[in-house]
Design a protein around this motif. Structure first.
Motif, PDB file in Angstrom:
ATOM      1  N   ASN A   4      -3.067  -4.156   4.909  1.00  0.00           N
ATOM      2  CA  ASN A   4      -2.085  -3.612   3.975  1.00  0.00           C
ATOM      3  C   ASN A   4      -1.401  -4.686   3.144  1.00  0.00           C
ATOM      4  OD1 ASN A   4      -2.513  -0.924   4.700  1.00  0.00           O
ATOM      5  ND2 ASN A   4      -1.165  -1.129   6.466  1.00  0.00           N
ATOM      6  N   ALA A   5      -1.193  -5.865   3.703  1.00  0.00           N
ATOM      7  CA  ALA A   5      -0.507  -6.933   2.976  1.00  0.00           C
ATOM      8  C   ALA A   5      -1.456  -7.783   2.128  1.00  0.00           C
ATOM      9  CB  ALA A   5       0.235  -7.830   3.961  1.00  0.00           C
ATOM     10  N   ALA A   6      -2.740  -7.496   2.207  1.00  0.00           N
ATOM     11  CA  ALA A   6      -3.722  -8.284   1.452  1.00  0.00           C
ATOM     12  C   ALA A   6      -3.574  -8.034  -0.052  1.00  0.00           C
ATOM     13  CB  ALA A   6      -5.137  -7.925   1.892  1.00  0.00           C
ATOM     14  N   VAL A   7      -3.971  -9.017  -0.839  1.00  0.00           N
ATOM     15  CA  VAL A   7      -3.994  -8.882  -2.298  1.00  0.00           C
ATOM     16  C   VAL A   7      -5.393  -8.421  -2.683  1.00  0.00           C
ATOM     17  CG1 VAL A   7      -3.755 -10.086  -4.493  1.00  0.00           C
ATOM     18  CG2 VAL A   7      -2.263 -10.684  -2.578  1.00  0.00           C
ATOM     19  N   TRP A   8      -5.487  -7.214  -3.220  1.00  0.00           N
ATOM     20  CA  TRP A   8      -6.772  -6.605  -3.569  1.00  0.00           C
ATOM     21  C   TRP A   8      -7.032  -6.775  -5.052  1.00  0.00           C
ATOM     22  CZ3 TRP A   8      -9.955  -4.707   0.123  1.00  0.00           C
ATOM     23  CH2 TRP A   8      -9.394  -4.510   1.384  1.00  0.00           C
ATOM     24  N   ARG A   9      -8.299  -6.983  -5.398  1.00  0.00           N
ATOM     25  CA  ARG A   9      -8.672  -7.018  -6.816  1.00  0.00           C
ATOM     26  C   ARG A   9      -9.882  -6.129  -7.030  1.00  0.00           C
ATOM     27  NH1 ARG A   9     -12.908 -10.575  -8.121  1.00  0.00           N
ATOM     28  NH2 ARG A   9     -13.485 -11.862  -6.371  1.00  0.00           N
ATOM     29  N   LYS A  10      -9.843  -5.424  -8.146  1.00  0.00           N
ATOM     30  CA  LYS A  10     -10.907  -4.469  -8.464  1.00  0.00           C
ATOM     31  C   LYS A  10     -12.103  -5.202  -9.054  1.00  0.00           C
ATOM     32  CE  LYS A  10     -10.388  -0.076 -10.190  1.00  0.00           C
ATOM     33  NZ  LYS A  10     -10.059   0.910 -11.237  1.00  0.00           N
ATOM     34  N   SER A  11     -13.268  -4.760  -8.698  1.00  0.00           N
ATOM     35  CA  SER A  11     -14.494  -5.332  -9.233  1.00  0.00           C
ATOM     36  C   SER A  11     -14.537  -5.169 -10.743  1.00  0.00           C
ATOM     37  CB  SER A  11     -15.710  -4.631  -8.619  1.00  0.00           C
ATOM     38  OG  SER A  11     -16.884  -4.951  -9.342  1.00  0.00           O
ATOM     39  N   ASP A  17     -12.959   4.952 -15.571  1.00  0.00           N
ATOM     40  CA  ASP A  17     -12.860   6.406 -15.522  1.00  0.00           C
ATOM     41  C   ASP A  17     -12.488   6.930 -14.139  1.00  0.00           C
ATOM     42  OD1 ASP A  17     -15.166   5.884 -14.135  1.00  0.00           O
ATOM     43  OD2 ASP A  17     -16.453   7.186 -15.337  1.00  0.00           O
ATOM     44  N   GLY A  18     -12.169   6.033 -13.201  1.00  0.00           N
ATOM     45  CA  GLY A  18     -11.804   6.455 -11.854  1.00  0.00           C
ATOM     46  C   GLY A  18     -13.002   6.723 -10.965  1.00  0.00           C
ATOM     47  N   GLY A  19     -14.179   6.383 -11.435  1.00  0.00           N
ATOM     48  CA  GLY A  19     -15.395   6.607 -10.660  1.00  0.00           C
ATOM     49  C   GLY A  19     -15.596   5.554  -9.596  1.00  0.00           C
ATOM     50  N   SER A  20     -16.742   4.933  -9.593  1.00  0.00           N
ATOM     51  CA  SER A  20     -17.097   3.946  -8.574  1.00  0.00           C
ATOM     52  C   SER A  20     -16.179   2.731  -8.671  1.00  0.00           C
ATOM     53  CB  SER A  20     -18.550   3.514  -8.753  1.00  0.00           C
ATOM     54  OG  SER A  20     -19.396   4.623  -8.670  1.00  0.00           O
ATOM     55  N   CYS A  21     -15.255   2.625  -7.767  1.00  0.00           N
ATOM     56  CA  CYS A  21     -14.282   1.532  -7.789  1.00  0.00           C
ATOM     57  C   CYS A  21     -14.292   0.787  -6.458  1.00  0.00           C
ATOM     58  CB  CYS A  21     -12.889   2.070  -8.056  1.00  0.00           C
ATOM     59  SG  CYS A  21     -12.738   2.927  -9.625  1.00  0.00           S
ATOM     60  N   VAL A  22     -14.667  -0.460  -6.527  1.00  0.00           N
ATOM     61  CA  VAL A  22     -14.704  -1.300  -5.336  1.00  0.00           C
ATOM     62  C   VAL A  22     -13.658  -2.389  -5.492  1.00  0.00           C
ATOM     63  CG1 VAL A  22     -16.119  -2.908  -4.004  1.00  0.00           C
ATOM     64  CG2 VAL A  22     -17.148  -0.857  -4.973  1.00  0.00           C
ATOM     65  N   GLU A  23     -12.917  -2.644  -4.429  1.00  0.00           N
ATOM     66  CA  GLU A  23     -11.937  -3.721  -4.411  1.00  0.00           C
ATOM     67  C   GLU A  23     -12.268  -4.670  -3.273  1.00  0.00           C
ATOM     68  OE1 GLU A  23      -7.737  -2.027  -5.951  1.00  0.00           O
ATOM     69  OE2 GLU A  23      -8.305  -1.380  -3.947  1.00  0.00           O
ATOM     70  N   VAL A  24     -11.940  -5.945  -3.491  1.00  0.00           N
ATOM     71  CA  VAL A  24     -12.117  -6.939  -2.440  1.00  0.00           C
ATOM     72  C   VAL A  24     -10.800  -7.675  -2.231  1.00  0.00           C
ATOM     73  CG1 VAL A  24     -14.583  -7.268  -2.843  1.00  0.00           C
ATOM     74  CG2 VAL A  24     -12.962  -8.696  -4.059  1.00  0.00           C
ATOM     75  N   ALA A  25     -10.612  -8.160  -1.028  1.00  0.00           N
ATOM     76  CA  ALA A  25      -9.420  -8.924  -0.697  1.00  0.00           C
ATOM     77  C   ALA A  25      -9.837 -10.211  -0.007  1.00  0.00           C
ATOM     78  CB  ALA A  25      -8.494  -8.130   0.209  1.00  0.00           C
TER      79      ALA A  25
END
Length: 64
Positions: A4-11, A17-25
């Protein structure tokens, strides 16, 4: 493990459009978290950072 405290960034390949969204931390020693950005409280796939780097390199070599 609490991500929960991690900093996430979107690919950069995720659509706007809200479709395939992957985030990495990052920030966890030697580990990477991967999640679906549409479900921020959902499950996190945790991988060893070295394996993540190898995966990204392999994907990039297929795209180019």
């Amino acid at each position: 493990m609490d991500w929960n405290a991690a900093v996430w960034r979107k690919s950069s390949w995720s659509g706007s459009d809200g479709g395939s969204c992957v985030e990495v931390a990052t920030g966890r020693t030697g580990l990477m978290g991967v999640r679906d950005s549409k479900i921020p409280g959902g499950p996190v796939v945790v991988v060893v950072a070295e394996g993540w780097r190898a995966f990204v390199a392999a994907v990039k070599s297929e795209i180019v």
